[in-house]
Scaffold this motif. Sequence first.
Motif, PDB file in Angstrom:
ATOM      1  N   ASN A 286       0.810  -1.223   0.000  1.00  0.00           N
ATOM      2  CA  ASN A 286       0.000   0.000   0.000  1.00  0.00           C
ATOM      3  C   ASN A 286       0.842   1.271   0.000  1.00  0.00           C
ATOM      4  O   ASN A 286       0.640   2.163  -0.827  1.00  0.00           O
ATOM      5  CB  ASN A 286      -0.934   0.026   1.210  1.00  0.00           C
ATOM      6  CG  ASN A 286      -2.093  -0.944   1.082  1.00  0.00           C
ATOM      7  OD1 ASN A 286      -2.115  -1.966   1.749  1.00  0.00           O
ATOM      8  ND2 ASN A 286      -3.055  -0.645   0.227  1.00  0.00           N
ATOM      9  N   CYS A 287       1.772   1.360   0.950  1.00  0.00           N
ATOM     10  CA  CYS A 287       2.505   2.610   1.146  1.00  0.00           C
ATOM     11  C   CYS A 287       3.560   2.838   0.067  1.00  0.00           C
ATOM     12  O   CYS A 287       3.944   3.983  -0.181  1.00  0.00           O
ATOM     13  CB  CYS A 287       3.158   2.610   2.528  1.00  0.00           C
ATOM     14  SG  CYS A 287       3.648   4.236   3.127  1.00  0.00           S
ATOM     15  N   LEU A 288       4.016   1.762  -0.577  1.00  0.00           N
ATOM     16  CA  LEU A 288       5.034   1.907  -1.626  1.00  0.00           C
ATOM     17  C   LEU A 288       4.472   1.575  -3.014  1.00  0.00           C
ATOM     18  O   LEU A 288       4.458   2.407  -3.897  1.00  0.00           O
ATOM     19  CB  LEU A 288       6.239   1.021  -1.311  1.00  0.00           C
ATOM     20  CG  LEU A 288       6.992   1.333  -0.019  1.00  0.00           C
ATOM     21  CD1 LEU A 288       8.156   0.365   0.172  1.00  0.00           C
ATOM     22  CD2 LEU A 288       7.478   2.766   0.002  1.00  0.00           C
ATOM     23  N   GLY A 289       4.013   0.328  -3.203  1.00  0.00           N
ATOM     24  CA  GLY A 289       3.600  -0.113  -4.535  1.00  0.00           C
ATOM     25  C   GLY A 289       2.441   0.667  -5.111  1.00  0.00           C
ATOM     26  O   GLY A 289       2.529   1.242  -6.197  1.00  0.00           O
ATOM     27  N   PHE A 290       1.331   0.711  -4.391  1.00  0.00           N
ATOM     28  CA  PHE A 290       0.167   1.435  -4.890  1.00  0.00           C
ATOM     29  C   PHE A 290       0.411   2.939  -4.914  1.00  0.00           C
ATOM     30  O   PHE A 290      -0.146   3.650  -5.749  1.00  0.00           O
ATOM     31  CB  PHE A 290      -1.072   1.105  -4.055  1.00  0.00           C
ATOM     32  CG  PHE A 290      -1.663  -0.243  -4.365  1.00  0.00           C
ATOM     33  CD1 PHE A 290      -2.163  -0.532  -5.619  1.00  0.00           C
ATOM     34  CD2 PHE A 290      -1.705  -1.238  -3.397  1.00  0.00           C
ATOM     35  CE1 PHE A 290      -2.702  -1.769  -5.919  1.00  0.00           C
ATOM     36  CE2 PHE A 290      -2.240  -2.484  -3.680  1.00  0.00           C
ATOM     37  CZ  PHE A 290      -2.744  -2.756  -4.944  1.00  0.00           C
ATOM     38  N   TYR A 291       1.247   3.425  -4.016  1.00  0.00           N
ATOM     39  CA  TYR A 291       1.599   4.846  -4.013  1.00  0.00           C
ATOM     40  C   TYR A 291       2.345   5.199  -5.297  1.00  0.00           C
ATOM     41  O   TYR A 291       2.000   6.173  -5.985  1.00  0.00           O
ATOM     42  CB  TYR A 291       2.455   5.154  -2.786  1.00  0.00           C
ATOM     43  CG  TYR A 291       2.859   6.605  -2.666  1.00  0.00           C
ATOM     44  CD1 TYR A 291       1.998   7.552  -2.124  1.00  0.00           C
ATOM     45  CD2 TYR A 291       4.118   7.037  -3.090  1.00  0.00           C
ATOM     46  CE1 TYR A 291       2.365   8.882  -2.006  1.00  0.00           C
ATOM     47  CE2 TYR A 291       4.496   8.365  -2.979  1.00  0.00           C
ATOM     48  CZ  TYR A 291       3.615   9.277  -2.435  1.00  0.00           C
ATOM     49  OH  TYR A 291       3.985  10.600  -2.321  1.00  0.00           O
ATOM     50  N   ARG A 292       3.340   4.412  -5.631  1.00  0.00           N
ATOM     51  CA  ARG A 292       4.120   4.689  -6.843  1.00  0.00           C
ATOM     52  C   ARG A 292       3.261   4.556  -8.099  1.00  0.00           C
ATOM     53  O   ARG A 292       3.458   5.272  -9.088  1.00  0.00           O
ATOM     54  CB  ARG A 292       5.323   3.746  -6.930  1.00  0.00           C
ATOM     55  CG  ARG A 292       6.286   4.041  -8.078  1.00  0.00           C
ATOM     56  CD  ARG A 292       7.541   3.219  -7.932  1.00  0.00           C
ATOM     57  NE  ARG A 292       8.484   3.518  -8.984  1.00  0.00           N
ATOM     58  CZ  ARG A 292       8.527   2.889 -10.154  1.00  0.00           C
ATOM     59  NH1 ARG A 292       7.657   1.924 -10.418  1.00  0.00           N
ATOM     60  NH2 ARG A 292       9.432   3.203 -11.059  1.00  0.00           N
ATOM     61  N   PHE A 293       2.277   3.662  -8.046  1.00  0.00           N
ATOM     62  CA  PHE A 293       1.379   3.454  -9.179  1.00  0.00           C
ATOM     63  C   PHE A 293       0.367   4.588  -9.316  1.00  0.00           C
ATOM     64  O   PHE A 293      -0.328   4.699 -10.317  1.00  0.00           O
ATOM     65  CB  PHE A 293       0.666   2.108  -8.999  1.00  0.00           C
ATOM     66  CG  PHE A 293      -0.176   1.694 -10.172  1.00  0.00           C
ATOM     67  CD1 PHE A 293       0.315   1.735 -11.468  1.00  0.00           C
ATOM     68  CD2 PHE A 293      -1.472   1.239  -9.979  1.00  0.00           C
ATOM     69  CE1 PHE A 293      -0.466   1.343 -12.555  1.00  0.00           C
ATOM     70  CE2 PHE A 293      -2.256   0.841 -11.052  1.00  0.00           C
ATOM     71  CZ  PHE A 293      -1.755   0.897 -12.340  1.00  0.00           C
ATOM     72  N   GLY A 294       0.288   5.449  -8.309  1.00  0.00           N
ATOM     73  CA  GLY A 294      -0.616   6.601  -8.395  1.00  0.00           C
ATOM     74  C   GLY A 294      -2.003   6.359  -7.858  1.00  0.00           C
ATOM     75  O   GLY A 294      -2.937   7.106  -8.176  1.00  0.00           O
ATOM     76  N   CYS A 295      -2.172   5.330  -7.020  1.00  0.00           N
ATOM     77  CA  CYS A 295      -3.489   5.024  -6.479  1.00  0.00           C
ATOM     78  C   CYS A 295      -3.849   5.961  -5.320  1.00  0.00           C
ATOM     79  O   CYS A 295      -2.978   6.537  -4.671  1.00  0.00           O
ATOM     80  CB  CYS A 295      -3.540   3.583  -5.979  1.00  0.00           C
ATOM     81  SG  CYS A 295      -3.361   2.345  -7.284  1.00  0.00           S
TER      82      CYS A 295
END
Length: 576
Positions: A286-295
């Motif tokens: 959540n804090c890294l992957g989805f953040y970087r993806f722009g979610c």
Amino acid sequence: MTGTAHSADAGPDPVGGEDRPWFDFYGPSVPRTIGPLAERSLGQLVSDSASHHGDAIAFSNLGGTLSFREVDELATRFAAYLQHDLGLHRGDRIVIQMPNVLQYPVAFFGALRAGLIVVNANPLYTTREMAGVFKDAEPRAIVVLANFAHKVEEVLPSTSIEHVIVTQVGDLLPQPKRTLVNLVAAKVKKMVPAYSLPDAIGFRTALAKGKAERFTDPDIGPEDVALLQYTGGTTGGAKAAVLTHGNLLSNQEQFMAQIRATLGEEKQSTIIAALPLYHVFALTVNCLGFYRFGCHTVLITNPRDIKGFVKELDKSRPDGIMLVSTLAGALLDEPSFSQIDTSSMRLTVAGGMAVRTSVAERWKDTVGTDIIEGYGLTEASPVVSVNPTHIPPRVGTIGVPLPSTDVCIMDDDQNQVPVGTAGELAVRGPQVMRGYWNNEEETRRVLTSDGWLLTGDIAVIDEDGFFQIVDRKKEIIVASGFNVYPGEIEDAAMMHPLVAEAGAIPIPDERAGEVPKLFVVRRDESLTEEALKSFLKQRLTGYKRPRVVEFIDEMPKNNVGKVLRRVLREREAAAQ
């Protein structure tokens, strides 16, 4: 070590005698390897995300929001404060102890940007547990939610902590909501026990002071340590996995490779973060992957408030949710959950524990999408494998390894075992930790000379290359010389409609050495021990059937909902 490991990089795999790459289960949109990392550090990930996604909402919580640009700006201010006002240096440790609130990503990213090493501390730690972690990590600073500051006060004199930063739950909400939320938490709901930390500084004050300072880039690279993540480890006993910027950057890239293909980029996706960010699964995903993806990530502060949780789901209409099996079960048991519109939900990913078949089936019937089960452990940053998202999941399996990840099944001599044979799961890849903090002996125990991480989990692989976790190596029940896996007993019990939760442990037996005992939380008091044993007789062979069934009111679980069999064993020992 002999044999060929099953690897996302291995090309055609001879498993099952078929000359085809099993990795094709992921489809053509997912590469076998992740390639060079786009960023050198997690701090750079934050600034790059701000450049790419700007004023789009990055996080929301309790009615407040932070855009990607605001997260970047606030994290930079906090980093400057840590550097200049507190005099913290590259490699110093800082504890973050708070649930899912907007301050968490700001504090986390700011500390990393300053070159510090973050030590996540569960807010529910006892003071004894806090003292043990703080003594081991030797942090110089802590950021703590006011609700838990009284515990910091108690342990502070015996620690190396020089600086305490206290935040209130509503600190990053707009006015007047900020004042109202903080007032209600402290005065109305009495959620903030009295404490005395006269030298502590408020989080908002820290941000204001940092705004007046000039941030100094410490030039952090992938080999620098980012995180000391405390865990029970693969053989028990609390210890900290040393995770680098490269480990965490690699793992979010590995995990997100297929998520991108599933969610698409035609619109911003909304994702629910119900698991705490201080847990490495939610942190990486959540804090890294989805953040970087722009979610847009919706932070759930208290997922145990199921009715409130359902209201948030109804309001946010998410595209995806990360959870554990027990949390999914709790949602399904809440009558209001079946009344909300879940048609937007395209992705449900579960980790942390095995997904119960009954839960997976009910979720599919209620929500309309499958639960995608994966596998990971803290020492691997944490994700190792996941079921491909574009095909129906193989319920009961943990899927196939992520890109750039080698996985094999070993016997006690670290030789690879045949397909279908149970053995210890071993992992190798860029997400595997450097080792345990200040614990060379335990590091040597779990990391082999050729880079394999011995997970302590017992698994089997099928002919297609899908893995199934059978159980923890140290939790095997040996009944009359036969290995019995508690998870199999629990799964069978959970198939009974009147069983809410189940936990199996070994108890001594004069004839068999050990036999299983099952603890059960009932959905209805009408369920009897005899009825459940009769039910299990149809599903388990003789030596696997629990000799004793004990009904309890509440199943002991950790912060992410995993059944704590250790606590059940302690309960049993105390009763003897």
